[in-house]
Design an enzyme around this catalytic site. Structure first.
Site: not given
Ligand code: 5GP
Ligand code: ZN
Length: 129
Positions: A89, A96, A98
């Protein structure tokens, strides 16, 4: 290292930064769930919560509170949902968190009803034995 968020920290990929200090950066998610959805990332490359030490956790908590206040002041958010994915996921393999602003009319649902879950007695037994 070929890491998207390390590149964002280095500035080679642009981001809409809303807060930064020597330890973390906070920037807007490119594909927001709600208005103001942002991510807190450590400047040090780590992947999952398993690598977060107490000092970093404490700092992140402080930054979460600061950002919550900023988003309340500037965007009038009514709540804040905090989520953090590890391994399965987790799309970006740089730790990071959210921060997802909530609004009474946002219609955003994190949890969907699941039909096929084990009952909680069974899960509790598995965890405790
Ligand atoms: P994960 O699914 O890994 O918890 O969340 C990754 C998050 O990074 C996603 O919400 C996605 O929209 C965000 N994200 C992916 N690539 C980029 C990017 O190049 N710039 C920014 N600002 N957010 C990104
Ligand atoms: Zn990285």
């Amino acid at each position: 290292m070929d890491c998207l968020f390390c590149k964002i920290i280095a500035g080679s990929i642009p981001s809409k930064t809303i807060y930064e200090d020597e330890t973390v950066k906070v920037f807007l998610d490119i594909s927001p769930n709600t208005n103001g959805h942002c991510l807190i990332i450590p400047k040090k490359h780590i992947v999952t919560v398993e690598e977060v030490d107490e000092e970093l956790a404490k700092h992140i908590l402080k930054v979460e509170k600061k950002i919550y206040q900023i988003l309340k002041d500037k965007l009038n958010i009514e709540g804040l949902t905090i989520v953090q994915n590890n391994d399965l996921g987790q799309e970006v393999k740089h730790y990071h968190i959210h921060l997802i602003p909530r609004y009474s009319d946002d219609n955003w649902k994190m949890i969907f009803h699941q039909e096929s879950l084990l009952n909680i007695e069974e899960i509790h037994h598995k965890i405790m034995n």
